[in-house]
Design an enzyme around this catalytic site. Sequence first.
Site, PDB file in Angstrom:
ATOM      1  N   ASP A  43       0.845  -1.194   0.000  1.00 51.71           N
ATOM      2  CA  ASP A  43       0.000   0.000   0.000  1.00 51.71           C
ATOM      3  C   ASP A  43       0.883   1.247   0.000  1.00 51.71           C
ATOM      4  O   ASP A  43       1.606   1.494   0.969  1.00 51.71           O
ATOM      5  CB  ASP A  43      -0.903  -0.017   1.242  1.00 51.71           C
ATOM      6  N   ASP A  44       0.843   2.007  -1.087  1.00 54.59           N
ATOM      7  CA  ASP A  44       1.616   3.244  -1.229  1.00 54.59           C
ATOM      8  C   ASP A  44       3.120   3.008  -1.390  1.00 54.59           C
ATOM      9  O   ASP A  44       3.911   3.912  -1.122  1.00 54.59           O
ATOM     10  CB  ASP A  44       1.391   4.188  -0.037  1.00 54.59           C
ATOM     11  N   CYS A  83      -6.106   4.277  -3.520  1.00 58.46           N
ATOM     12  CA  CYS A  83      -6.405   2.935  -3.007  1.00 58.46           C
ATOM     13  C   CYS A  83      -7.652   2.267  -3.564  1.00 58.46           C
ATOM     14  O   CYS A  83      -7.566   1.218  -4.213  1.00 58.46           O
ATOM     15  CB  CYS A  83      -6.544   2.995  -1.485  1.00 58.46           C
ATOM     16  N   ARG A  87      -7.737  -0.985  -6.198  1.00 61.35           N
ATOM     17  CA  ARG A  87      -8.062  -2.343  -5.731  1.00 61.35           C
ATOM     18  C   ARG A  87      -9.253  -2.918  -6.500  1.00 61.35           C
ATOM     19  O   ARG A  87      -9.300  -4.124  -6.775  1.00 61.35           O
ATOM     20  CB  ARG A  87      -8.331  -2.308  -4.221  1.00 61.35           C
ATOM     21  N   LYS A 141      -5.719  -5.577   3.992  1.00 62.66           N
ATOM     22  CA  LYS A 141      -6.621  -4.442   3.777  1.00 62.66           C
ATOM     23  C   LYS A 141      -7.581  -4.704   2.621  1.00 62.66           C
ATOM     24  O   LYS A 141      -7.166  -5.100   1.532  1.00 62.66           O
ATOM     25  CB  LYS A 141      -5.776  -3.195   3.491  1.00 62.66           C
ATOM     26  N   HIS A 143     -10.825  -2.378   1.682  1.00 71.15           N
ATOM     27  CA  HIS A 143     -11.073  -1.023   1.173  1.00 71.15           C
ATOM     28  C   HIS A 143     -11.971  -0.976  -0.072  1.00 71.15           C
ATOM     29  O   HIS A 143     -11.822  -0.104  -0.927  1.00 71.15           O
ATOM     30  CB  HIS A 143      -9.753  -0.291   0.891  1.00 71.15           C
ATOM     31  N   SER A 166      -8.329   1.898   5.109  1.00 64.63           N
ATOM     32  CA  SER A 166      -6.942   2.294   5.369  1.00 64.63           C
ATOM     33  C   SER A 166      -6.652   2.434   6.858  1.00 64.63           C
ATOM     34  O   SER A 166      -7.532   2.742   7.667  1.00 64.63           O
ATOM     35  CB  SER A 166      -6.631   3.619   4.663  1.00 64.63           C
ATOM     36  N   HIS A 241       1.530   2.535   3.765  1.00 70.06           N
ATOM     37  CA  HIS A 241       0.598   3.641   3.981  1.00 70.06           C
ATOM     38  C   HIS A 241       0.797   4.160   5.399  1.00 70.06           C
ATOM     39  O   HIS A 241       0.939   3.381   6.345  1.00 70.06           O
ATOM     40  CB  HIS A 241      -0.830   3.109   3.804  1.00 70.06           C
ATOM     41  N   ASP A 293      -0.417  -0.818  -4.777  1.00 70.29           N
ATOM     42  CA  ASP A 293      -1.690  -0.272  -5.246  1.00 70.29           C
ATOM     43  C   ASP A 293      -1.576   1.081  -5.926  1.00 70.29           C
ATOM     44  O   ASP A 293      -2.430   1.463  -6.720  1.00 70.29           O
ATOM     45  CB  ASP A 293      -2.704  -0.206  -4.095  1.00 70.29           C
ATOM     46  N   ASN A 294      -0.565   1.847  -5.603  1.00 66.16           N
ATOM     47  CA  ASN A 294      -0.323   3.144  -6.249  1.00 66.16           C
ATOM     48  C   ASN A 294       1.051   3.630  -5.805  1.00 66.16           C
ATOM     49  O   ASN A 294       1.744   2.962  -5.026  1.00 66.16           O
ATOM     50  CB  ASN A 294      -1.411   4.174  -5.913  1.00 66.16           C
ATOM     51  N   LYS A 314       1.579   9.273  -5.534  1.00 64.79           N
ATOM     52  CA  LYS A 314       0.174   8.964  -5.240  1.00 64.79           C
ATOM     53  C   LYS A 314      -0.733  10.155  -5.533  1.00 64.79           C
ATOM     54  O   LYS A 314      -0.440  11.291  -5.159  1.00 64.79           O
ATOM     55  CB  LYS A 314       0.048   8.564  -3.764  1.00 64.79           C
TER      56      LYS A 314
END
Length: 470
Positions: A43-44, A83, A87, A141, A143, A166, A241, A293-294, A314
């Site tokens: 994540d991130d 996010c 996803r 996660k 989301h 998150s 994240h 994810d990004n 992001k």
Amino acid sequence: MKIKFDIQHVLPLLILFVSAFACTAPQPEESRQKPNIIVIFADDMGYGDVGVFGHPTIKTPHLDRLAYEGQKWTNFYVAAPVCTPSRAGLLTGRLPIRSGMCSDTGSRVLFPESTGGLPESEITIASALKKADYSTAIIGKWHLGHLLPFDPNSHGFDYYFGIPYSNDMDQTLPEGVSYIEACSNPKDGYFNVPLKRNRETIEQPANQHTITQRYTEEALKYIAEHKDGPFFLYMAHSMPHVPLYPSEDFKGKSLRGTYGDVIEEIDWSVGKVIDALKENGLDDNTLVVFTSDNGPWLMFNENGGSAGLLRGGKGGTYEGGMREPTVFWGPGMVDQGVITGLGTTMDLLPTFCSMAGVELPNDRVYDGYDISSVISEKGESPRNEVIYYRGQQVYAVRKGAYKAHFITQPAYGGGGPTEREIPELYNLNVDPSEKYNIAEQHPDVIRELTELMEAHKKTVVPVEDQLVKR
């Protein structure tokens, strides 16, 4: 001296030889065991946050080894630079605009007070693979909607252990403590995120100091319990994240500081998953995919990651926001090498279904391609285009080497969007950092990419916005 053959004596030996060969010869594709599939989703995490993708001080020996033993993809993208829509794109093989999982009038992502989520009508990787008798689990996660009927158990997952959104949500901040301050220097009591097992809340607030280790323990247990397969495991880490919570075993260990501690713990987790596959005799029949994810959340400075040589992060549609560090690994399944062809997370659904022998219904538009031949034979990628969405609008389009920006948007914290009267144009093979705008030299390419964008828009049918507050 002549040797005389008696067919009555030779024939039994010939039959024995042929039978033995038949047992050892490669079996037809349809008779092979379906592969286990694991997707590990950070994540991130930025393009430049992994050793094998160029970071000079973050140590990621397990990911580096997977890249050397498998495939390192250098042009692999996500469906969105944030996010929730990202996803949705991964799990459905469809741009989030098609499922209502992106918004211009509502929030960019889902929040605890959101009432929408991934529609029941969407087919996920998990629900598709259930048709081939796969066991399915998500650890980490989600989301994509915490209310019924949007949760993981409503979308094909047999088992769920993780947080519903998150790790910076459900804020319970003391008076005078800002969100930025709380995420940069988190204290116990700042975030009240629940930890769930299926639909039961088992801990609130989730102890994020140990959450990466507990995700890992759950994954190892799941692998051992499902070693007779086939299974699909979606392991979606909560970090890097913000807020960052390395465990005591990793705290203060990385030269990159707390952010590096968290990445190195995720790398440790990857290593434990691979060890579990080997210990259970599953490594030769399991495909492992690692990506993010990004891009990195640059506004958090040293508590955010790095896109390496790529521009942006992001929230934006420059390369740093949507091109991710990606590795495919699977001894005997993945042909080793560096893949420079295009790929996206939306390609995973059709690829996994192809490998599992699942036929997807033709009642909807898919934006993914079957890239199984690239994975197994290093063939040419069938993908030659990437559409860059931010919210419900197309901001940029890539075809082959060229990328045109029709609207530009810096990473979060860097300002608002700018519509370009003349689109910016970059040759990403020559200029992956998007430094040199060559639009004036190539009006023909601008025309071609504009036509591509307009043709794509005609395929989009309006659906209900799931992220707008109701």
